[in-house]
Design a protein around this motif. Structure first.
Motif, PDB file in Angstrom:
ATOM      1  N   ALA A  80       0.799  -1.228   0.000  1.00  0.00           N
ATOM      2  CA  ALA A  80       0.000   0.000   0.000  1.00  0.00           C
ATOM      3  C   ALA A  80       0.828   1.272   0.000  1.00  0.00           C
ATOM      4  CB  ALA A  80      -0.927   0.003   1.215  1.00  0.00           C
ATOM      5  N   ALA A  81       2.145   1.169   0.179  1.00  0.00           N
ATOM      6  CA  ALA A  81       2.984   2.354   0.349  1.00  0.00           C
ATOM      7  C   ALA A  81       2.841   3.375  -0.779  1.00  0.00           C
ATOM      8  CB  ALA A  81       4.443   1.940   0.517  1.00  0.00           C
ATOM      9  N   PRO A  82       2.817   2.983  -2.075  1.00  0.00           N
ATOM     10  CA  PRO A  82       2.725   4.000  -3.128  1.00  0.00           C
ATOM     11  C   PRO A  82       1.469   4.871  -3.015  1.00  0.00           C
ATOM     12  CG  PRO A  82       3.338   1.872  -4.052  1.00  0.00           C
ATOM     13  CD  PRO A  82       2.932   1.620  -2.633  1.00  0.00           C
ATOM     14  N   PHE A  83       0.363   4.259  -2.609  1.00  0.00           N
ATOM     15  CA  PHE A  83      -0.880   5.013  -2.479  1.00  0.00           C
ATOM     16  C   PHE A  83      -0.836   5.933  -1.260  1.00  0.00           C
ATOM     17  CE2 PHE A  83      -1.853   0.794  -4.311  1.00  0.00           C
ATOM     18  CZ  PHE A  83      -2.194   1.209  -5.590  1.00  0.00           C
ATOM     19  N   GLN A  84      -0.294   5.431  -0.168  1.00  0.00           N
ATOM     20  CA  GLN A  84      -0.200   6.239   1.041  1.00  0.00           C
ATOM     21  C   GLN A  84       0.743   7.422   0.847  1.00  0.00           C
ATOM     22  OE1 GLN A  84       0.978   3.047   3.591  1.00  0.00           O
ATOM     23  NE2 GLN A  84      -1.121   2.493   4.142  1.00  0.00           N
ATOM     24  N   VAL A  85       1.849   7.202   0.151  1.00  0.00           N
ATOM     25  CA  VAL A  85       2.788   8.294  -0.123  1.00  0.00           C
ATOM     26  C   VAL A  85       2.120   9.366  -0.971  1.00  0.00           C
ATOM     27  CG1 VAL A  85       4.900   8.892  -1.372  1.00  0.00           C
ATOM     28  CG2 VAL A  85       4.870   6.901   0.140  1.00  0.00           C
ATOM     29  N   ALA A  86       1.331   8.948  -1.971  1.00  0.00           N
ATOM     30  CA  ALA A  86       0.625   9.913  -2.806  1.00  0.00           C
ATOM     31  C   ALA A  86      -0.381  10.713  -1.977  1.00  0.00           C
ATOM     32  CB  ALA A  86      -0.078   9.198  -3.955  1.00  0.00           C
ATOM     33  N   GLY A  87      -1.042  10.036  -1.044  1.00  0.00           N
ATOM     34  CA  GLY A  87      -1.970  10.731  -0.173  1.00  0.00           C
ATOM     35  C   GLY A  87      -1.264  11.745   0.714  1.00  0.00           C
ATOM     36  N   HIS A  88      -0.148  11.335   1.300  1.00  0.00           N
ATOM     37  CA  HIS A  88       0.602  12.251   2.160  1.00  0.00           C
ATOM     38  C   HIS A  88       1.061  13.475   1.396  1.00  0.00           C
ATOM     39  CE1 HIS A  88       1.775   8.717   5.048  1.00  0.00           C
ATOM     40  NE2 HIS A  88       0.475   8.978   5.036  1.00  0.00           N
TER      41      HIS A  88
END
Length: 272
Positions: A80-88
């Protein structure tokens, strides 16, 4: 020994449009990880490239040593990291709470169930199959523990139940409770005060687990008789369900449609 793969997937949509869940997304991301507590004997978690996703198990190649392992689908999640980074990057620190992103909390088993639902929805409902009917709970309740069929005494709930009874048998009716999720009519429930959307209400993930345990998640003929918030929750499980109350402009119109279904169930559903 084959070269150790390097994570390459990126997600850069500034509008945070959620991609559809399912196996296709998992293979597009190209990495999965085991849930906390499921990992090698040496500690940590399994983290690797998904090689195959079956009905019950996922085969993956670990990144750090290229060893292939097979894990139960309910013990693996998508990276999930790529999506969470984009959200941040745009100030969103609770991405999984946004509409369409609830699957960030899913295991691979949930993604497989989603694919199965999509496949059965494409086939369409089986006319010979008694419909599964979802109705809402009610704010007005009895003042003592009771079976779910007797606990909720609000007039709108009772109208929903009468309409549901005209469509199917009691065994195929579920009450969607803001606190308890999918209740059978004879489930014993204590009185409570909670509305859908309040802190502590049932989550989509909990509903999916309940539906799977009750063997109704893959039901192809589903009718939702409920207001907007309850319908939205139920459609996470059954996206192709019939929603004959949708589009009603007032509670009075809701009641008129329910009364019509109770009188002439199949005619009213076709007209909805």
């Amino acid at each position: 020994m084959p070269a150790i793969p390097v994570p390459r997937f990126q997600y850069n949509d500034p509008d945070l449009k959620a991609p559809a869940p399912g196996r296709e997304l998992i293979f597009a991301v190209g990495l999965v990880e085991s849930i906390p507590g499921v990992g090698p004997a040496t500690g940590g978690q399994h983290f690797g490239v998904p090689l195959s996703i079956g009905p019950n198990n996922t085969r993956l190649r670990r990144l750090h040593d290229n060893v292939e392992v097979t894990l139960p689908n309910d013990s693996v999640t998508v990276w999930a990291a790529p999506f969470q980074v984009a959200g941040h990057a745009v100030g969103e620190y609770a991405l999984s709470n946004r509409p369409g992103w609830h699957w960030l909390r899913w295991t691979v088993a949930d993604h497989v169930s989603y694919d199965n639902q999509q496949a059965t929805a494409a086939i369409g409902p089986d006319p010979s199959e008694n419909p599964l009917v979802i109705i809402p709970c009610a704010a007005t309740k009895a003042d003592r523990p009771a079976a779910a069929r007797d606990l909720y005494i609000g007039s709108f709930h009772r109208m929903c139940y009468r309409a549901a009874s005209a469509l199917t048998s009691d065994d195929n009716i579920r009450i969607l409770s803001a606190k308890h999720g999918l209740l059978r009519l004879n489930d014993q429930v204590d009185p409570y005060e909670l509305r859908m959307g309040d802190p502590g209400t049932v989550t989509v993930e909990q509903l999916i687990r309940q539906a799977r345990e009750q063997e109704i998640l893959d039901h192809r003929n589903v009718v939702i008789l409920a207001g907007r918030d309850y319908t939205a929750m139920a459609r996470h499980l059954w996206p192709s369900a019939a929603t004959p109350l949708q589009g009603s402009r007032s509670i009075g119109e809701h009641r008129q449609r329910l009364a019509g279904i109770a009188r002439e169930p199949h005619v009213s559903l076709r007209a909805a």
